[in-house]
Design a protein around this motif. Structure first.
Motif, PDB file in Angstrom:
ATOM      1  N   ASP A  68     -10.682  15.034   1.632  1.00 23.29           N
ATOM      2  CA  ASP A  68      -9.309  14.798   0.649  1.00 23.29           C
ATOM      3  C   ASP A  68      -8.681  14.838   1.399  1.00 23.29           C
ATOM      4  O   ASP A  68      -8.283  15.357   2.728  1.00 23.29           O
ATOM      5  N   HIS A  69      -7.824  14.083   0.886  1.00 22.51           N
ATOM      6  CA  HIS A  69      -6.396  13.394   1.530  1.00 22.51           C
ATOM      7  C   HIS A  69      -5.344  13.366   0.190  1.00 22.51           C
ATOM      8  O   HIS A  69      -5.896  13.280  -0.464  1.00 22.51           O
ATOM      9  N   PRO A  70      -3.918  13.642   0.737  1.00 22.82           N
ATOM     10  CA  PRO A  70      -3.320  13.521  -0.432  1.00 22.82           C
ATOM     11  C   PRO A  70      -2.255  12.114  -0.492  1.00 22.82           C
ATOM     12  O   PRO A  70      -2.497  11.768   0.137  1.00 22.82           O
ATOM     13  N   HIS A  71      -2.230  12.028  -1.786  1.00 18.01           N
ATOM     14  CA  HIS A  71      -1.114  10.421  -1.586  1.00 18.01           C
ATOM     15  C   HIS A  71       0.122  10.571  -2.428  1.00 18.01           C
ATOM     16  O   HIS A  71       0.188  11.192  -3.586  1.00 18.01           O
ATOM     17  N   ARG A  72       1.152   9.867  -2.451  1.00 19.08           N
ATOM     18  CA  ARG A  72       2.373   9.749  -3.616  1.00 19.08           C
ATOM     19  C   ARG A  72       3.346   8.819  -3.472  1.00 19.08           C
ATOM     20  O   ARG A  72       3.001   8.454  -2.198  1.00 19.08           O
ATOM     21  N   ILE A 112      -4.606  14.602  -5.171  1.00 19.11           N
ATOM     22  CA  ILE A 112      -5.448  14.525  -3.335  1.00 19.11           C
ATOM     23  C   ILE A 112      -6.475  14.373  -4.235  1.00 19.11           C
ATOM     24  O   ILE A 112      -7.300  14.534  -4.994  1.00 19.11           O
ATOM     25  N   HIS A 113      -7.288  13.679  -2.913  1.00 12.05           N
ATOM     26  CA  HIS A 113      -8.710  12.683  -2.830  1.00 12.05           C
ATOM     27  C   HIS A 113      -9.673  12.652  -2.355  1.00 12.05           C
ATOM     28  O   HIS A 113      -8.996  12.707  -1.328  1.00 12.05           O
ATOM     29  N   SER A 114     -10.742  12.201  -2.465  1.00 13.34           N
ATOM     30  CA  SER A 114     -11.486  11.842  -1.372  1.00 13.34           C
ATOM     31  C   SER A 114     -12.846  10.686  -1.639  1.00 13.34           C
ATOM     32  O   SER A 114     -12.900  10.430  -3.219  1.00 13.34           O
ATOM     33  N   GLU A 115     -13.219  10.090  -0.964  1.00  9.96           N
ATOM     34  CA  GLU A 115     -14.094   9.309  -0.940  1.00  9.96           C
ATOM     35  C   GLU A 115     -14.739   9.070  -0.138  1.00  9.96           C
ATOM     36  O   GLU A 115     -14.299   8.882   1.114  1.00  9.96           O
ATOM     37  N   ILE A 116     -16.020   9.341  -1.017  1.00 13.82           N
ATOM     38  CA  ILE A 116     -17.380   9.508   0.095  1.00 13.82           C
ATOM     39  C   ILE A 116     -18.654   8.818   0.101  1.00 13.82           C
ATOM     40  O   ILE A 116     -18.832   8.138  -1.118  1.00 13.82           O
TER      41      ILE A 116
END
Ligand code: FE
Length: 293
Positions: A68-72, A112-116
């Protein structure tokens, strides 16, 4: 798949302004990657903010993924050549990205998303490109779409060059995604040895080529594997011409510069420092991804 019948003719081809090697780094929870387009090139390659190339058959290099981490404030375009990665975000989107698929995510006002990774062995290879949003759209609602490999428009030229049109237009074929302001072009071009490929490009657009297999030559200049060639913005130029010195695979990426201030703090890219502080406050207060659905 479409066979291109009409080949655009480039009369004044762009030259290569600079070759860039990229920097080995790691991101997320320790994913090893090469940052091809780094922060120091953001102004030169406006509207593009970043290009990462990842590729390894060593699970330790990728297994931890990007929790989990944010972007804007911008868009992320992930192109998975080989491997499988699961994406989940705070706007309620979830998708499995695999073998030749593309995920296009507009972070807008915030996700907020995750890429696993969904594999414990084998090759993981792909690219993540960051495309800036114009100031007036940075706080738009998040948007997301997955394209499986078979859903991406593809053409083959009479010379046998296979082109996947992720964004923009090539030889009359419209890509999977279009954007009005920045008009991004994103092509994956596979050239058999000796083949030539032309692509029309507006003279003012920032443009670059990244060679991930083989080698091509552009305006007489060799561009070896794992190098990015920044294409010169010659005033009268109308495109690029490349020729494969060996079987080659390249990304060709171009777009119209926004010519706005770029202020980046990690995963936030805004126009002013105050907007960055606001993003940090919103993230701290749990407001960044909340009303996105
Ligand atoms: Fe991300």
């Amino acid at each position: 798949m479409t066979t291109a019948t009409l080949t655009a003719t480039v009369a004044r081809a762009r030259g290569v302004e600079q070759l860039v090697a990229g920097q080995a780094t790691s991101d997320g929870a320790g994913v090893k990657l090469t940052r091809v387009l780094s922060q120091s090139l953001q102004h030169r390659l406006d509207p593009f903010l970043m290009l990462d190339a990842f590729g390894s058959d060593q699970p330790d290099d990728y297994i931890a993924g990007f929790p989990d981490h944010p972007h804007r404030g911008f868009e992320t375009i992930t192109y998975m050549i080989a491997g499988r990665m699961r994406h989940r975000d705070s706007a309620g989107h979830e998708g499995l990205l695999e073998n030749g698929g593309v995920q296009w995510m507009t972070a807008g006002k915030g996700v907020i998303h995750s890429e696993i990774p969904q594999q414990e062995e084998g090759v993981m290879e792909g690219f993540q490109l960051w495309l800036n949003l114009p100031g007036g759209q940075k706080m738009c609602a998040p948007w997301y779409r997955d394209f499986k490999a078979g859903e991406l428009p593809r053409l083959v030229t009479p010379e046998g060059v296979a082109v996947t049109v992720i964004a923009g237009q090539s030889h009359g074929l419209a890509g999977a995604v279009t954007r009005e302001t920045t008009e991004p072009l994103y092509l994956d071009v596979h050239l058999p040895q000796g083949a030539r490929f032309e692509q029309a490009l507006p003279a003012g657009h920032s443009a670059f080529v990244y060679v991930y297999r083989g080698e091509v030559s552009i305006a007489g200049k060799p561009v070896p594997m794992q190098r990015m060639a920044i294409l010169a913005n010659e005033a009268q130029s109308d495109g690029v011409v490349m020729q494969a010195s060996a079987d080659a695979k390249v990304l060709l990426i171009a777009g119209r510069p926004l010519k706005e201030p770029i202020v980046q703090y990690g995963p936030f890219v805004m126009n002013t420092q105050e907007e960055i502080y606001q993003a940090l406050r919103d993230h701290r207060d749990g407001r960044l991804g909340e009303s996105a659905a």
